[in-house]
Design a protein around this motif. Structure first.
Motif, mmCIF file in Angstrom:
data_model
loop_
_atom_site.group_PDB
_atom_site.id
_atom_site.type_symbol
_atom_site.label_atom_id
_atom_site.label_comp_id
_atom_site.label_asym_id
_atom_site.label_seq_id
_atom_site.Cartn_x
_atom_site.Cartn_y
_atom_site.Cartn_z
ATOM 1 N N THR A 1 1.062 -1.209 -0.164
ATOM 2 C CA THR A 1 0.378 -0.096 -0.119
ATOM 3 C C THR A 1 0.785 1.216 -0.396
ATOM 4 N N TRP A 2 1.126 1.852 -1.141
ATOM 5 C CA TRP A 2 1.765 2.959 -1.535
ATOM 6 C C TRP A 2 0.984 4.451 -1.187
ATOM 7 N N TRP A 3 -0.347 4.268 -1.421
ATOM 8 C CA TRP A 3 -1.414 5.160 -1.533
ATOM 9 C C TRP A 3 -1.575 5.492 0.127
ATOM 10 N N LYS A 4 -1.734 5.174 0.983
ATOM 11 C CA LYS A 4 -1.178 5.799 2.377
ATOM 12 C C LYS A 4 -0.038 6.413 2.798
ATOM 13 N N PRO A 5 1.207 6.091 2.460
ATOM 14 C CA PRO A 5 2.148 7.507 2.643
ATOM 15 C C PRO A 5 2.064 8.554 1.469
ATOM 16 N N SER B 1 -0.927 10.032 0.801
ATOM 17 C CA SER B 1 -1.744 10.759 0.877
ATOM 18 C C SER B 1 -1.594 11.417 2.164
ATOM 19 N N ILE B 2 -0.547 10.556 3.359
ATOM 20 C CA ILE B 2 -0.073 11.365 3.994
ATOM 21 C C ILE B 2 0.847 12.628 4.036
ATOM 22 N N ALA B 3 1.722 12.314 3.575
ATOM 23 C CA ALA B 3 2.593 12.917 2.950
ATOM 24 C C ALA B 3 1.334 14.520 1.665
ATOM 25 N N ALA B 4 0.379 14.217 1.040
ATOM 26 C CA ALA B 4 0.013 15.233 0.273
ATOM 27 C C ALA B 4 -0.409 16.396 1.528
ATOM 28 N N VAL C 1 -0.391 16.443 4.758
ATOM 29 C CA VAL C 1 1.197 17.417 4.684
ATOM 30 C C VAL C 1 1.218 18.600 4.399
ATOM 31 N N ALA C 2 1.817 18.108 3.019
ATOM 32 C CA ALA C 2 1.543 19.163 2.134
ATOM 33 C C ALA C 2 0.684 20.251 2.133
ATOM 34 N N LEU C 3 -0.172 20.368 2.253
ATOM 35 C CA LEU C 3 -1.355 20.917 1.628
ATOM 36 C C LEU C 3 -1.584 21.784 3.050
ATOM 37 N N VAL C 4 -1.785 21.044 4.353
ATOM 38 C CA VAL C 4 -1.840 22.170 5.696
ATOM 39 C C VAL C 4 -0.600 22.809 5.758
ATOM 40 N N ALA C 5 0.681 22.666 5.284
ATOM 41 C CA ALA C 5 2.079 23.244 5.319
ATOM 42 C C ALA C 5 1.586 24.584 4.039
ATOM 43 N N LEU C 6 1.134 24.272 3.237
ATOM 44 C CA LEU C 6 0.766 25.482 2.274
ATOM 45 C C LEU C 6 -0.610 26.793 2.640
ATOM 46 N N LEU C 7 -1.321 25.835 3.358
ATOM 47 C CA LEU C 7 -2.342 26.796 4.275
ATOM 48 C C LEU C 7 -2.130 27.506 5.224
ATOM 49 N N GLY C 8 -0.490 26.950 5.720
ATOM 50 C CA GLY C 8 -0.015 27.860 7.134
ATOM 51 C C GLY C 8 -0.101 28.967 6.410
ATOM 52 N N TYR C 9 1.035 28.516 5.258
ATOM 53 C CA TYR C 9 2.343 29.579 4.536
ATOM 54 C C TYR C 9 1.692 30.895 4.215
ATOM 55 N N LYS C 10 0.258 30.386 3.849
ATOM 56 C CA LYS C 10 -0.270 31.209 2.657
ATOM 57 C C LYS C 10 -1.431 32.297 4.277
ATOM 58 N N ALA C 11 -1.802 31.685 5.125
ATOM 59 C CA ALA C 11 -2.108 32.204 6.613
ATOM 60 C C ALA C 11 -1.861 32.735 7.129
#
Length: 186
Positions: free
Chosen positions: A49-53, A55-58, A60-70
């Protein structure tokens, strides 16, 4: 009585229990051996199952991007205005220096005779400055650039004209007072 037997049994076997966790994949290997011994073939083999890691990485990247924008520093209105109309910064710098010199001259000329005039002029200049800030905000918000830039230049010219008029009036007041003092005899 059977409870006593169980207690004695556990006391006798204490320290001999296997408490270690099995190695990873133990259950899969056990089921595979069991199926081979019974002659059955497993249809549903687990794939990695490669999709779980991923999706977790995606996530984290999304949260980091939103945090940077905010929390990223937002450019000031002046920086946004310069981005829209670069010539504004040079014009604003020139007019602001000229106005600052005249305001300082006005403050230096302040005396008890003209204090009310100077205070009223400074209040009017503050209102014009506030209007200018509103014009900058309108420009950033996407108003008609040519009209707003004309209004901004007119605002600067109005401030300069006001200062020139007031300085001229102060000069007239000083001359009038000087003439009245000279013509006064005892």
């Amino acid at each position: 009585m059977s409870k006593d037997n169980l207690d004695r049994l556990f006391e006798r076997l204490q320290g001999q229990f296997d408490v270690e966790e099995p190695h990873t994949g133990h259950q899969d290997r056990f089921l595979e051996k069991l199926n081979r011994s019974q002659g059955t073939v497993s249809i549903n083999k687990k794939r990695p199952t490669w999709w779980k890691p991923l999706s977790i990485a995606a996530s984290v990247a999304l949260v980091a991007l939103l945090g940077y924008k905010a929390f990223a520093p937002q450019p000031s209105i002046e920086q946004q205005v310069v981005k829209i109309a670069p010539e504004v910064s040079n014009t604003e710098f020139y007019f602001a220096n000229l106005i600052e010199q005249q305001v300082q001259q006005l403050k230096d000329e302040k005396s008890p005779e003209n204090a009310q005039l100077v205070d009223d002029t400074l209040a009017q200049l503050q209102r014009l400055e506030n209007d200018y800030k509103k014009l900058e905000q309108d420009l950033v918000n996407g108003g008609d650039t040519k009209i707003i830039l004309n209004a901004m230049i007119t605002n600067f010219q109005t401030r300069i004209d006001l200062l020139k008029d007031v300085l001229s009036q102060i000069e007239n007041i000083k001359n009038l007072k000087l003439n009245n003092d000279e013509s006064f005899t005892i």
